[in-house]
Design a protein around this motif. Structure first.
Motif, PDB file in Angstrom:
ATOM      1  N   LEU A  98    -113.864   1.419 -22.271  1.00  0.00           N
ATOM      2  CA  LEU A  98    -114.951   0.937 -23.128  1.00  0.00           C
ATOM      3  C   LEU A  98    -114.947  -0.584 -23.286  1.00  0.00           C
ATOM      4  CD1 LEU A  98    -114.564   3.999 -23.955  1.00  0.00           C
ATOM      5  CD2 LEU A  98    -115.463   3.355 -26.179  1.00  0.00           C
ATOM      6  N   ALA A  99    -113.778  -1.198 -23.036  1.00  0.00           N
ATOM      7  CA  ALA A  99    -113.689  -2.650 -23.226  1.00  0.00           C
ATOM      8  C   ALA A  99    -114.741  -3.319 -22.370  1.00  0.00           C
ATOM      9  CB  ALA A  99    -112.303  -3.152 -22.827  1.00  0.00           C
ATOM     10  N   CYS A 100    -115.526  -4.181 -23.022  1.00  0.00           N
ATOM     11  CA  CYS A 100    -116.591  -4.799 -22.251  1.00  0.00           C
ATOM     12  C   CYS A 100    -116.892  -6.179 -22.765  1.00  0.00           C
ATOM     13  CB  CYS A 100    -117.848  -3.950 -22.320  1.00  0.00           C
ATOM     14  SG  CYS A 100    -119.188  -4.702 -21.418  1.00  0.00           S
ATOM     15  N   PRO A 101    -116.187  -7.171 -22.217  1.00  0.00           N
ATOM     16  CA  PRO A 101    -116.582  -8.522 -22.555  1.00  0.00           C
ATOM     17  C   PRO A 101    -117.999  -8.722 -22.021  1.00  0.00           C
ATOM     18  CG  PRO A 101    -114.794  -8.479 -20.915  1.00  0.00           C
ATOM     19  CD  PRO A 101    -115.167  -7.077 -21.201  1.00  0.00           C
ATOM     20  N   ALA A 102    -118.892  -9.274 -22.837  1.00  0.00           N
ATOM     21  CA  ALA A 102    -120.269  -9.501 -22.359  1.00  0.00           C
ATOM     22  C   ALA A 102    -120.276 -10.748 -21.491  1.00  0.00           C
ATOM     23  CB  ALA A 102    -121.220  -9.652 -23.539  1.00  0.00           C
ATOM     24  N   SER A 103    -119.572 -10.664 -20.394  1.00  0.00           N
ATOM     25  CA  SER A 103    -119.468 -11.782 -19.462  1.00  0.00           C
ATOM     26  C   SER A 103    -119.104 -11.214 -18.093  1.00  0.00           C
ATOM     27  CB  SER A 103    -118.397 -12.757 -19.935  1.00  0.00           C
ATOM     28  OG  SER A 103    -117.114 -12.230 -19.659  1.00  0.00           O
ATOM     29  N   PRO A 104    -119.146 -12.036 -17.048  1.00  0.00           N
ATOM     30  CA  PRO A 104    -118.867 -11.493 -15.718  1.00  0.00           C
ATOM     31  C   PRO A 104    -117.463 -10.909 -15.612  1.00  0.00           C
ATOM     32  CG  PRO A 104    -119.814 -13.704 -15.580  1.00  0.00           C
ATOM     33  CD  PRO A 104    -119.515 -13.454 -17.007  1.00  0.00           C
ATOM     34  N   THR A 105    -116.567 -11.263 -16.560  1.00  0.00           N
ATOM     35  CA  THR A 105    -115.214 -10.710 -16.484  1.00  0.00           C
ATOM     36  C   THR A 105    -115.194  -9.208 -16.736  1.00  0.00           C
ATOM     37  OG1 THR A 105    -114.871 -11.247 -18.799  1.00  0.00           O
ATOM     38  CG2 THR A 105    -114.122 -12.885 -17.190  1.00  0.00           C
ATOM     39  N   ASN A 106    -116.322  -8.659 -17.223  1.00  0.00           N
ATOM     40  CA  ASN A 106    -116.464  -7.205 -17.349  1.00  0.00           C
ATOM     41  C   ASN A 106    -116.088  -6.522 -16.046  1.00  0.00           C
ATOM     42  OD1 ASN A 106    -117.471  -4.544 -17.725  1.00  0.00           O
ATOM     43  ND2 ASN A 106    -119.502  -5.188 -17.084  1.00  0.00           N
ATOM     44  N   VAL A 107    -116.519  -7.117 -14.943  1.00  0.00           N
ATOM     45  CA  VAL A 107    -116.285  -6.531 -13.621  1.00  0.00           C
ATOM     46  C   VAL A 107    -114.788  -6.536 -13.296  1.00  0.00           C
ATOM     47  CG1 VAL A 107    -116.715  -6.871 -11.163  1.00  0.00           C
ATOM     48  CG2 VAL A 107    -118.585  -7.142 -12.803  1.00  0.00           C
ATOM     49  N   VAL A 108    -114.094  -7.607 -13.645  1.00  0.00           N
ATOM     50  CA  VAL A 108    -112.660  -7.711 -13.356  1.00  0.00           C
ATOM     51  C   VAL A 108    -111.888  -6.666 -14.156  1.00  0.00           C
ATOM     52  CG1 VAL A 108    -110.663  -9.231 -13.359  1.00  0.00           C
ATOM     53  CG2 VAL A 108    -112.929 -10.166 -12.894  1.00  0.00           C
ATOM     54  N   GLY A 109    -112.250  -6.521 -15.432  1.00  0.00           N
ATOM     55  CA  GLY A 109    -111.588  -5.523 -16.269  1.00  0.00           C
ATOM     56  C   GLY A 109    -111.772  -4.127 -15.702  1.00  0.00           C
ATOM     57  N   THR A 110    -112.981  -3.835 -15.257  1.00  0.00           N
ATOM     58  CA  THR A 110    -113.253  -2.504 -14.693  1.00  0.00           C
ATOM     59  C   THR A 110    -112.455  -2.294 -13.409  1.00  0.00           C
ATOM     60  OG1 THR A 110    -115.464  -2.518 -15.663  1.00  0.00           O
ATOM     61  CG2 THR A 110    -115.088  -0.988 -13.851  1.00  0.00           C
ATOM     62  N   LEU A 111    -112.388  -3.330 -12.580  1.00  0.00           N
ATOM     63  CA  LEU A 111    -111.604  -3.242 -11.341  1.00  0.00           C
ATOM     64  C   LEU A 111    -110.139  -2.932 -11.644  1.00  0.00           C
ATOM     65  CD1 LEU A 111    -111.655  -3.728  -8.220  1.00  0.00           C
ATOM     66  CD2 LEU A 111    -110.961  -6.081  -8.716  1.00  0.00           C
ATOM     67  N   ASN A 112    -109.579  -3.626 -12.637  1.00  0.00           N
ATOM     68  CA  ASN A 112    -108.177  -3.386 -12.991  1.00  0.00           C
ATOM     69  C   ASN A 112    -107.950  -1.959 -13.469  1.00  0.00           C
ATOM     70  OD1 ASN A 112    -107.177  -5.909 -12.335  1.00  0.00           O
ATOM     71  ND2 ASN A 112    -107.522  -6.745 -14.383  1.00  0.00           N
ATOM     72  N   MET A 113    -108.860  -1.456 -14.291  1.00  0.00           N
ATOM     73  CA  MET A 113    -108.680  -0.098 -14.820  1.00  0.00           C
ATOM     74  C   MET A 113    -108.867   0.955 -13.719  1.00  0.00           C
ATOM     75  SD  MET A 113    -107.565  -0.518 -17.766  1.00  0.00           S
ATOM     76  CE  MET A 113    -106.850  -2.020 -17.152  1.00  0.00           C
ATOM     77  N   LEU A 114    -109.731   0.648 -12.736  1.00  0.00           N
ATOM     78  CA  LEU A 114    -109.864   1.553 -11.589  1.00  0.00           C
ATOM     79  C   LEU A 114    -108.592   1.496 -10.729  1.00  0.00           C
ATOM     80  CD1 LEU A 114    -113.603   0.890 -10.724  1.00  0.00           C
ATOM     81  CD2 LEU A 114    -112.603   3.151 -11.206  1.00  0.00           C
ATOM     82  N   GLY A 115    -108.021   0.299 -10.601  1.00  0.00           N
ATOM     83  CA  GLY A 115    -106.749   0.154  -9.865  1.00  0.00           C
ATOM     84  C   GLY A 115    -105.650   0.960 -10.535  1.00  0.00           C
ATOM     85  N   LEU A 116    -105.636   0.909 -11.862  1.00  0.00           N
ATOM     86  CA  LEU A 116    -104.661   1.692 -12.631  1.00  0.00           C
ATOM     87  C   LEU A 116    -104.879   3.188 -12.401  1.00  0.00           C
ATOM     88  CD1 LEU A 116    -102.510   1.977 -14.962  1.00  0.00           C
ATOM     89  CD2 LEU A 116    -104.399   1.815 -16.561  1.00  0.00           C
ATOM     90  N   ALA A 117    -106.142   3.622 -12.478  1.00  0.00           N
ATOM     91  CA  ALA A 117    -106.464   5.048 -12.278  1.00  0.00           C
ATOM     92  C   ALA A 117    -106.018   5.506 -10.886  1.00  0.00           C
ATOM     93  CB  ALA A 117    -107.966   5.280 -12.455  1.00  0.00           C
ATOM     94  N   LYS A 118    -106.238   4.654  -9.899  1.00  0.00           N
ATOM     95  CA  LYS A 118    -105.863   4.974  -8.514  1.00  0.00           C
ATOM     96  C   LYS A 118    -104.346   5.104  -8.393  1.00  0.00           C
ATOM     97  CE  LYS A 118    -105.521   1.966  -4.733  1.00  0.00           C
ATOM     98  NZ  LYS A 118    -106.035   0.811  -4.005  1.00  0.00           N
ATOM     99  N   ARG A 119    -103.615   4.158  -8.974  1.00  0.00           N
ATOM    100  CA  ARG A 119    -102.157   4.158  -8.822  1.00  0.00           C
ATOM    101  C   ARG A 119    -101.529   5.389  -9.462  1.00  0.00           C
ATOM    102  NH1 ARG A 119     -97.906   2.677 -11.908  1.00  0.00           N
ATOM    103  NH2 ARG A 119     -99.248   1.767 -13.482  1.00  0.00           N
ATOM    104  N   VAL A 120    -102.006   5.807 -10.642  1.00  0.00           N
ATOM    105  CA  VAL A 120    -101.326   6.903 -11.348  1.00  0.00           C
ATOM    106  C   VAL A 120    -102.084   8.234 -11.266  1.00  0.00           C
ATOM    107  CG1 VAL A 120    -100.211   5.286 -12.933  1.00  0.00           C
ATOM    108  CG2 VAL A 120    -102.372   6.395 -13.607  1.00  0.00           C
ATOM    109  N   GLY A 121    -103.222   8.256 -10.569  1.00  0.00           N
ATOM    110  CA  GLY A 121    -103.963   9.515 -10.456  1.00  0.00           C
ATOM    111  C   GLY A 121    -104.615   9.943 -11.754  1.00  0.00           C
ATOM    112  N   ALA A 122    -105.053   8.984 -12.541  1.00  0.00           N
ATOM    113  CA  ALA A 122    -105.708   9.317 -13.813  1.00  0.00           C
ATOM    114  C   ALA A 122    -107.205   9.483 -13.598  1.00  0.00           C
ATOM    115  CB  ALA A 122    -105.459   8.216 -14.849  1.00  0.00           C
TER     116      ALA A 122
END
Ligand code: NAD
Ligand code: UDP
Ligand code: UDP
Length: 330
Positions: A98-122
């Protein structure tokens, strides 16, 4: 790489990843990014009540410790101050992002959380927005509509950021098999909403309580559809636990013009509240109303709380936060 099914201990014989009925599952470990915010904190309440272990990841940009303080001391609750723009290593079963900075960094945060999901199978759930439809040429909006967004406008950073977040989410799903869910959330209100972030419901309610005029932008004939937060949280949890990727519109189809909303606020708080017209912002969508047939059919979900029922619940929370306990009026 772990798959979501293996992570939950059901092996590959359970391709949907749905927890079999009748099987008492262990509590899950769930990350809620933005969990100290308005929607996130209500979601955390439900997950904790269900018996899951919840880690809130929040940098308190718009969120507040007060929203989750009642869980401090509960061993099933953890609060991590962290900016999702930085990588994060955790072991979890589900990620509500849900974290959503109203700035282009929104995309970076989402990428990191997808990377996390990929690594641990979440399993990963993205809270996208009705803003992906822009100033829609289709009414009401179905999930199949691709939207009408100005890529260089004043609101584009939020809209395009969420559109890119959806793209990344689907790419991680198709490319490396991350289990994903996408919710497109329509305007939501309720207790714990930011008082001064300029959204129309929080503005009108705070203005009426403070005996200030309600500021209607433009002619006030533009429409929105307002959803009470408990309905949204129910929809998010059904989406996460269900077997469909989405995207799913989660919103209340009850459509109001801003002038009608002002009237409901007058009826609820102060019939004498004045209305003041202000110039509207650029690129303001003219109308917005979700078509929720898909969520009804596939998630068995629909909103239960009408605006007239939900608004008073938010008003008592705002009254307390603006005036302090037990004080009415000024
Ligand atoms: P909110 O601002 O109350 O919550 C967002 C939370 O994320 C806050 O606690 C904030 O501190 C945190 N945050 C922001 N940037 C962060 C970062 N870089 N790292 C860690 N934490 C960060 O907003 P909300 O209304 O609860 O919205 C939750 C989600 O739902 C958002 O993704 C939003 O885009 C989406 N959404 C909300 C609505 C609505 O009407 N409330 C409508 C559409 C979509
Ligand atoms: N990432 C993270 N936590 C993890 C795994 C990855 O924050 O547990 C971040 C990582 O730093 C990277 C992003 O997620 O910036 C995408 O990760 P991925 O492994 O998909 O991409 P790669 O690192 O291979 O480019
Ligand atoms: N709006 C308004 N008065 C306010 C704040 C907003 O009339 O004090 C209008 C705004 O122009 C828009 C609608 O209310 O047409 C919804 O605005 P909000 O920012 O709450 O949501 P969004 O535009 O993101 O749907």
């Amino acid at each position: 790489k772990l798959s979501y099914q293996h992570r939950l201990g059901f092996g590959s014989g359970n391709p949907t990843g749905k927890i079999p009925l009748g099987l008492k599952r262990k509590g899950l470990r769930i990350v809620v990014t933005g969990g100290a915010g308005f929607v996130g904190s209500h979601l955390v309440d439900r997950l904790i009540a269900r018996g899951d272990s919840v880690m809130v990841v929040d940098n308190f940009f718009t969120g507040r410790k007060e929203n989750v303080m009642h869980h401090f001391g509960n061993p099933n609750f953890e609060l991590i101050r962290h900016d999702v723009v930085e990588p994060l290593l955790l072991e979890v079963d589900q990620i509500y992002h849900l974290a959503c900075p109203a700035s282009p960094t929104n995309v970076v945060g989402t990428l990191n959380m997808l990377g996390l999901a990929k690594r641990v199978g979440a399993r990963f759930l993205l809270t996208s927005t009705s803003e992906v439809y822009g100033d829609p040429l289709q009414h009401p909006q179905k999930e199949t509509y691709w939207g009408n967004v100005n890529p260089i406008g004043v609101r584009s950073c939020y809209d395009e950021g969420k559109r890119t977040a959806e793209t990344l989410t689907m790419d991680y799903h198709r490319g490396v098999g991350v289990e994903v869910r996408i919710a497109r959330i329509f305007n939501t209100y309720g207790p714990r909403m930011c008082i001064d972030d300029g959204r129309v419901v929080s503005n009108f309610v705070a203005q009426a309580l403070r005996k200030e005029p309600l500021t209607v932008y433009g002619d006030g004939k533009q429409t929105r559809s307002f959803q009470y937060v408990s309905d949204l949280v129910e929809g998010l949890m059904r989406l996460m636990e269900g077997e469909h990727v989405g995207p799913f519109n989660l919103g209340n189809p009850g459509e109001f013009t801003m002038l009608e909303l002002a009237e409901v606020v007058q009826e609820t708080i102060d019939p004498n509240a004045k209305i003041e017209f202000r110039q509207n912002t650029e690129d303001d969508p003219h109308k917005r109303k979700p078509d929720i047939e898909r969520a009804k059919e596939l998630l068995g979900w629909e909103p239960k709380v009408s605006l007239r029922k939900g608004l008073p619940l938010m008003v008592s929370d705002f009254r307390q936060r603006i005036f302090g306990d037990h004080k009415e009026g000024s």
